[in-house]
Design an enzyme around this catalytic site. Structure first.
Site, PDB file in Angstrom:
ATOM      1  N   CYS A 118      62.241  40.131  47.353  1.00  0.00           N
ATOM      2  CA  CYS A 118      61.354  40.830  46.411  1.00  0.00           C
ATOM      3  C   CYS A 118      61.184  42.303  46.739  1.00  0.00           C
ATOM      4  O   CYS A 118      60.750  43.089  45.900  1.00  0.00           O
ATOM      5  CB  CYS A 118      59.992  40.155  46.384  1.00  0.00           C
ATOM      6  SG  CYS A 118      60.111  38.420  45.963  1.00  0.00           S
ATOM      7  N   HIS A 259      54.334  44.515  43.671  1.00  0.00           N
ATOM      8  CA  HIS A 259      55.175  43.358  43.365  1.00  0.00           C
ATOM      9  C   HIS A 259      54.288  42.285  42.731  1.00  0.00           C
ATOM     10  O   HIS A 259      53.195  42.012  43.225  1.00  0.00           O
ATOM     11  CB  HIS A 259      55.818  42.839  44.647  1.00  0.00           C
ATOM     12  CG  HIS A 259      56.548  41.554  44.460  1.00  0.00           C
ATOM     13  ND1 HIS A 259      57.392  41.327  43.395  1.00  0.00           N
ATOM     14  CD2 HIS A 259      56.552  40.404  45.191  1.00  0.00           C
ATOM     15  CE1 HIS A 259      57.895  40.114  43.489  1.00  0.00           C
ATOM     16  NE2 HIS A 259      57.395  39.527  44.562  1.00  0.00           N
ATOM     17  N   ASN A 289      56.970  36.016  38.712  1.00  0.00           N
ATOM     18  CA  ASN A 289      57.566  36.741  39.840  1.00  0.00           C
ATOM     19  C   ASN A 289      59.070  36.901  39.572  1.00  0.00           C
ATOM     20  O   ASN A 289      59.823  35.938  39.675  1.00  0.00           O
ATOM     21  CB  ASN A 289      57.307  35.947  41.131  1.00  0.00           C
ATOM     22  CG  ASN A 289      57.898  36.608  42.361  1.00  0.00           C
ATOM     23  OD1 ASN A 289      58.679  37.555  42.266  1.00  0.00           O
ATOM     24  ND2 ASN A 289      57.544  36.089  43.523  1.00  0.00           N
TER      25      ASN A 289
HETATM   26  N1  ACO Z   1      50.779  22.635  39.881  1.00  0.00           N
HETATM   27  C1  ACO Z   1      49.783  21.859  40.360  1.00  0.00           C
HETATM   28  N2  ACO Z   1      49.525  21.704  41.667  1.00  0.00           N
HETATM   29  C2  ACO Z   1      50.316  22.379  42.531  1.00  0.00           C
HETATM   30  C3  ACO Z   1      51.358  23.195  42.107  1.00  0.00           C
HETATM   31  C4  ACO Z   1      51.584  23.312  40.728  1.00  0.00           C
HETATM   32  N3  ACO Z   1      52.560  24.082  40.212  1.00  0.00           N
HETATM   33  N4  ACO Z   1      51.943  23.730  43.193  1.00  0.00           N
HETATM   34  C5  ACO Z   1      51.295  23.269  44.260  1.00  0.00           C
HETATM   35  N5  ACO Z   1      50.314  22.434  43.863  1.00  0.00           N
HETATM   36  C6  ACO Z   1      49.370  21.696  44.709  1.00  0.00           C
HETATM   37  C7  ACO Z   1      49.901  21.484  46.100  1.00  0.00           C
HETATM   38  O1  ACO Z   1      50.739  20.358  46.149  1.00  0.00           O
HETATM   39  C8  ACO Z   1      48.631  21.307  46.883  1.00  0.00           C
HETATM   40  O2  ACO Z   1      48.199  19.968  46.715  1.00  0.00           O
HETATM   41  P1  ACO Z   1      47.559  19.165  47.952  1.00  0.00           P
HETATM   42  O3  ACO Z   1      46.351  19.946  48.326  1.00  0.00           O
HETATM   43  O4  ACO Z   1      47.273  17.834  47.347  1.00  0.00           O
HETATM   44  O5  ACO Z   1      48.612  19.183  49.011  1.00  0.00           O
HETATM   45  C9  ACO Z   1      47.642  22.225  46.176  1.00  0.00           C
HETATM   46  O6  ACO Z   1      48.194  22.473  44.874  1.00  0.00           O
HETATM   47  C10 ACO Z   1      47.423  23.540  46.878  1.00  0.00           C
HETATM   48  O7  ACO Z   1      48.709  24.028  47.288  1.00  0.00           O
HETATM   49  P2  ACO Z   1      48.858  25.405  48.046  1.00  0.00           P
HETATM   50  O8  ACO Z   1      50.286  25.611  48.380  1.00  0.00           O
HETATM   51  O9  ACO Z   1      47.848  25.501  49.131  1.00  0.00           O
HETATM   52  O10 ACO Z   1      48.458  26.389  46.882  1.00  0.00           O
HETATM   53  P3  ACO Z   1      48.139  27.920  46.994  1.00  0.00           P
HETATM   54  O11 ACO Z   1      46.787  28.159  46.509  1.00  0.00           O
HETATM   55  O12 ACO Z   1      48.547  28.482  48.333  1.00  0.00           O
HETATM   56  O13 ACO Z   1      49.132  28.514  45.896  1.00  0.00           O
HETATM   57  C11 ACO Z   1      51.256  29.675  45.842  1.00  0.00           C
HETATM   58  C12 ACO Z   1      50.522  28.346  46.062  1.00  0.00           C
HETATM   59  C13 ACO Z   1      50.965  30.118  44.425  1.00  0.00           C
HETATM   60  C14 ACO Z   1      52.739  29.483  46.051  1.00  0.00           C
HETATM   61  C15 ACO Z   1      50.701  30.742  46.824  1.00  0.00           C
HETATM   62  O14 ACO Z   1      50.685  30.197  48.133  1.00  0.00           O
HETATM   63  C16 ACO Z   1      51.502  32.006  46.843  1.00  0.00           C
HETATM   64  O15 ACO Z   1      51.491  32.779  45.903  1.00  0.00           O
HETATM   65  N6  ACO Z   1      52.177  32.325  47.948  1.00  0.00           N
HETATM   66  C17 ACO Z   1      52.912  33.578  48.123  1.00  0.00           C
HETATM   67  C18 ACO Z   1      54.158  33.650  47.266  1.00  0.00           C
HETATM   68  C19 ACO Z   1      54.882  34.946  47.507  1.00  0.00           C
HETATM   69  O16 ACO Z   1      54.291  36.013  47.549  1.00  0.00           O
HETATM   70  N7  ACO Z   1      56.159  34.889  47.745  1.00  0.00           N
HETATM   71  C20 ACO Z   1      56.900  36.075  48.147  1.00  0.00           C
HETATM   72  C21 ACO Z   1      57.722  36.599  47.084  1.00  0.00           C
HETATM   73  S1  ACO Z   1      58.936  35.471  46.533  1.00  0.00           S
HETATM   74  C22 ACO Z   1      60.508  36.046  47.030  1.00  0.00           C
HETATM   75  O17 ACO Z   1      60.635  36.776  47.966  1.00  0.00           O
HETATM   76  C23 ACO Z   1      61.708  35.485  46.353  1.00  0.00           C
END
Ligand code: ACO
Length: 332
Positions: A118, A259, A289
């Site tokens: 990214c 980003h 994203n």
């Molecule tokens: N729909 C419903 N529930 C979901 C989904 C979904 N799409 N995805 C995950 N969940 C669930 C999980 O299974 C979890 O359930 P559990 O508690 O029963 O285990 C719950 O939701 C919470 O999951 P988390 O992973 O803790 O959710 P979080 O609030 O952290 O959000 C996310 C996840 C959006 C991915 C976040 O962590 C994030 O944005 N991370 C950073 C991403 C990023 O910046 N990436 C870098 C750039 S990408 C690149 O370089 C290509």
């Protein structure tokens, strides 16, 4: 002998392209166990664009590049170098930038890709800036282009809801007089979380075997929680370093183009930098994203709709797989 004035680069034009096909959160509800409410609340995304089957990364980059050149008042023949930030090139080899060069109808200028996920566009911008500052090049095309929809496991709700396809570009040229200029670029990588955001099979480490395909090890894997924490911390520190470089205070930043990975990350970065969210250019709701394309797409939108004007100070910051992150501060 009089001192030769220091050379600087500036952004002469921007361009962007997003595929026509819109995939909404409601569409995703029919594909995986998710909901529009979860995606909006946890990420801020409502919809994203998905490329046509016959579209490639370099096709998207080409449209964005032509638009940036047109805004700059230049033609492909004016370019001295092409740099594409991408982790989803047309082929593993040669570079996506080579196909872009062919589509632009030019030859004999260097054209190469930068792999910084990214942060790829800001890495490309920093490299292009250096070539102009040394006086070696006059015009460098820098692009962020990704077609991640083909690298996603569409049964994995933890990744497939996040990403979209698109491309953005900027043409860098020499800064003259008191006009716009790139004020600072900062690049970083910390490999301690390299395994938390990666595509495990398909490189030299792991072949694409039937087992790897069955386990979707050729698709994007992400431990979102790990990445989230470092994203807030590192985007804030890289942005602060850019401000120190340019001896500017947060109050002097007119626009931040972050980003677009997660609205919660952006909100926390805004709070830590003490820059109101109203001064952030945001389009994550419409594009999700798009990895390296996200900053140049947002930048181009804000330039074209008149939010970003000549003379405005614009701060950009991005973090992705590696983890690699970067910031850039420019006066437009
Ligand atoms: N729909 C419903 N529930 C979901 C989904 C979904 N799409 N995805 C995950 N969940 C669930 C999980 O299974 C979890 O359930 P559990 O508690 O029963 O285990 C719950 O939701 C919470 O999951 P988390 O992973 O803790 O959710 P979080 O609030 O952290 O959000 C996310 C996840 C959006 C991915 C976040 O962590 C994030 O944005 N991370 C950073 C991403 C990023 O910046 N990436 C870098 C750039 S990408 C690149 O370089 C290509």
């Amino acid at each position: 002998m009089p001192d030769t004035p220091a050379l600087h680069s500036r952004i002469l034009g921007t361009g962007a392209y997003a595929p026509e096909r819109v995939l909404t959160n409601f569409d995703l509800e029919k594909m995986v166990d998710t909901s529009d409410a979860w995606i909006r609340e946890r990420t801020g995304i409502r919809e994203r664009r998905i490329a046509r089957d016959d579209e490639t990364t370099s096709d998207m980059a080409h449209v964005a590049a032509r638009r940036a050149l047109e805004m700059a008042g230049l033609t492909p023949a004016d370019l001295d170098m092409i740099i594409v930030g991408t982790v989803s090139p047309d082929m593993p080899m040669p570079a996506c930038a080579a196909f872009l060069q062919r589509k632009l109808g030019v030859t004999d200028i260097p054209a190469f890709d930068v792999s910084a996920a990214c942060a790829g566009f800001l890495y490309a911008l920093a490299i292009g800036d250096q070539f102009i500052r040394t006086g070696q090049h006059r015009h460098v095309l820098v692009v962020g282009a990704e077609l991640l929809s083909r690298m996603l496991d569409w049964e994995d709700r933890t990744t497939c809801v996040l990403f979209g396809d698109g491309a953005g570009a900027a043409v860098l040229g020499r800064s003259v007089g008191d006009g716009g200029r790139v004020l600072s670029t900062r690049l970083y990588t910390d490999s301690s979380l390299a395994d938390s955001l990666c595509i495990r099979a398909g490189g030299s480490k792991e072949r694409i075997t039937p087992e790897a395909l069955a386990e979707k090890r050729d698709k994007v894997f992400m431990n979102g929680r790990d990445i989230f924490k470092v994203a807030v911390r590192n985007l804030t520190s890289a942005s602060a370093s850019a401000l120190v470089d340019a001896r500017l205070s947060p109050a002097e930043v007119r626009w931040v183009v972050p980003h677009q990975a997660n609205m919660r990350i952006i909100t926390q970065v805004a709070q830590r930098l003490e820059i109101p969210l109203e001064r952030f250019v945001l389009n994550i709701d419409r594009f999700g994203n798009t990895s390296s394309a996200s900053i140049p797409i947002a930048l181009d939108e804000a330039v074209r709709d008149g939010r970003i004007r000549p003379g405005d100070t614009v701060l950009m910051c991005a973090l992705g797989g590696g983890v690699s992150w970067a910031s850039a501060l420019v006066r437009m």
